[in-house]
Write a protein that holds these residues in place. Structure first.
Motif, PDB file in Angstrom:
ATOM      1  N   ALA A  49      20.157  12.977  23.527  1.00  0.00           N
ATOM      2  CA  ALA A  49      20.155  14.122  24.434  1.00  0.00           C
ATOM      3  C   ALA A  49      21.325  15.041  24.113  1.00  0.00           C
ATOM      4  O   ALA A  49      22.473  14.582  24.022  1.00  0.00           O
ATOM      5  N   LEU A  50      21.008  16.324  23.920  1.00  0.00           N
ATOM      6  CA  LEU A  50      22.059  17.306  23.692  1.00  0.00           C
ATOM      7  C   LEU A  50      23.132  17.129  24.760  1.00  0.00           C
ATOM      8  O   LEU A  50      22.818  16.963  25.947  1.00  0.00           O
ATOM      9  N   VAL A  51      24.393  17.127  24.328  1.00  0.00           N
ATOM     10  CA  VAL A  51      25.478  16.921  25.286  1.00  0.00           C
ATOM     11  C   VAL A  51      25.395  17.953  26.407  1.00  0.00           C
ATOM     12  O   VAL A  51      24.983  19.093  26.181  1.00  0.00           O
ATOM     13  N   GLN A  52      25.773  17.535  27.579  1.00  0.00           N
ATOM     14  CA  GLN A  52      25.791  18.408  28.751  1.00  0.00           C
ATOM     15  C   GLN A  52      26.958  17.994  29.639  1.00  0.00           C
ATOM     16  O   GLN A  52      27.408  16.842  29.570  1.00  0.00           O
ATOM     17  N   PRO A  53      27.458  18.911  30.453  1.00  0.00           N
ATOM     18  CA  PRO A  53      28.642  18.598  31.268  1.00  0.00           C
ATOM     19  C   PRO A  53      28.527  17.330  32.097  1.00  0.00           C
ATOM     20  O   PRO A  53      29.518  16.623  32.275  1.00  0.00           O
ATOM     21  N   SER A  54      27.326  16.991  32.525  1.00  0.00           N
ATOM     22  CA  SER A  54      27.184  15.778  33.348  1.00  0.00           C
ATOM     23  C   SER A  54      27.506  14.504  32.568  1.00  0.00           C
ATOM     24  O   SER A  54      27.750  13.456  33.177  1.00  0.00           O
ATOM     25  N   PHE A  55      27.546  14.575  31.237  1.00  0.00           N
ATOM     26  CA  PHE A  55      27.872  13.397  30.432  1.00  0.00           C
ATOM     27  C   PHE A  55      29.377  13.137  30.350  1.00  0.00           C
ATOM     28  O   PHE A  55      29.790  12.061  29.907  1.00  0.00           O
ATOM     29  N   ALA A  56      30.206  14.085  30.726  1.00  0.00           N
ATOM     30  CA  ALA A  56      31.658  13.938  30.577  1.00  0.00           C
ATOM     31  C   ALA A  56      32.178  12.681  31.273  1.00  0.00           C
ATOM     32  O   ALA A  56      32.983  11.936  30.706  1.00  0.00           O
ATOM     33  N   LYS A  57      31.709  12.434  32.465  1.00  0.00           N
ATOM     34  CA  LYS A  57      32.159  11.266  33.218  1.00  0.00           C
ATOM     35  C   LYS A  57      31.756   9.978  32.505  1.00  0.00           C
ATOM     36  O   LYS A  57      32.540   9.022  32.431  1.00  0.00           O
ATOM     37  N   GLU A  58      30.527   9.942  31.953  1.00  0.00           N
ATOM     38  CA  GLU A  58      30.047   8.745  31.265  1.00  0.00           C
ATOM     39  C   GLU A  58      30.791   8.527  29.944  1.00  0.00           C
ATOM     40  O   GLU A  58      31.148   7.396  29.599  1.00  0.00           O
ATOM     41  N   TYR A  59      31.024   9.607  29.194  1.00  0.00           N
ATOM     42  CA  TYR A  59      31.810   9.490  27.965  1.00  0.00           C
ATOM     43  C   TYR A  59      33.197   8.939  28.283  1.00  0.00           C
ATOM     44  O   TYR A  59      33.694   8.048  27.599  1.00  0.00           O
ATOM     45  N   TRP A  60      33.815   9.495  29.311  1.00  0.00           N
ATOM     46  CA  TRP A  60      35.158   9.053  29.678  1.00  0.00           C
ATOM     47  C   TRP A  60      35.155   7.573  30.032  1.00  0.00           C
ATOM     48  O   TRP A  60      36.034   6.820  29.610  1.00  0.00           O
ATOM     49  N   ALA A  61      34.147   7.110  30.776  1.00  0.00           N
ATOM     50  CA  ALA A  61      34.079   5.701  31.165  1.00  0.00           C
ATOM     51  C   ALA A  61      33.970   4.802  29.921  1.00  0.00           C
ATOM     52  O   ALA A  61      34.646   3.771  29.837  1.00  0.00           O
TER      53      ALA A  61
END
Length: 183
Positions: free
Chosen positions: A13-25
């Protein structure tokens, strides 16, 4: 937003702002592991780091310079894969990826890379796919070899990873070789 279903387990899935929290985790939990082969995990200091990364990635995608996707395994963000660069003049893309250590050994990266190879040659009309990995990063090198890439050479002193200078193994796959393997 761009999304590619690889199979019944994996979606890119093309990166999107909602992924920031999951990437950080993921990175907060996997920082030590990821830092063995990547320079940026030591710099990641929160969701804002990933929001900036996502914003820059989306800008480059809009300009046709790259494509950065989250790897979703059974709907959960477990890593990242990208065309780090798309060179239309040379008809060449370079793929990069990282994966949560707990999800390795399931063929996730191999299947995701295979999907991007297919996209590069069929959708983007590229002639070459390239992957560079630290010379000692055997899991990444095994992905390249499993998918039919040819080791084109070793670039010495290619990257500084938290004060440790590593050499890169550079792998290439031509469209013609890929088509031969598909037949």
């Amino acid at each position: 937003m761009f999304s590619k279903i690889v199979d019944d387990e994996i979606t890119l899935a093309l990166v999107q702002p909602s992924f920031a929290k999951e990437y950080w985790a993921v990175v907060e939990q996997q920082r030590e592991y990821l830092s063995q082969w990547l320079a940026w995990p030591q710099l990641a200091d929160g969701e804002a780091f990933f929001l900036k990364f996502i914003k820059n990635s989306l800008h480059d995608y809009a300009d046709g310079k790259s494509l950065t996707c989250a790897i979703l395994y059974l709907g959960q963000v477990v890593g990242n894969i990208s065309f780090n660069s798309i060179n239309h003049g040379l008809k060449k893309v370079e793929i990069g990826y990282w994966l949560h250590q707990g999800y390795q050994g399931k063929g996730i990266v191999s299947r995701a890379v295979a999907a991007l190879i297919h996209m590069a040659f069929n959708d983007l009309a590229m002639q070459k796919v390239q992957i560079s990995a630290a010379e000692q990063n055997q899991p990444s090198r095994a992905v390249c070899e499993r998918l039919g890439f040819t080791l084109e050479g070793i670039i010495s002193r290619a990257e500084n990873i938290s004060g440790r200078v590593v050499d890169h193994a550079v792998y290439g796959l031509s469209r013609d070789h890929w088509l031969e393997r598909q037949a």
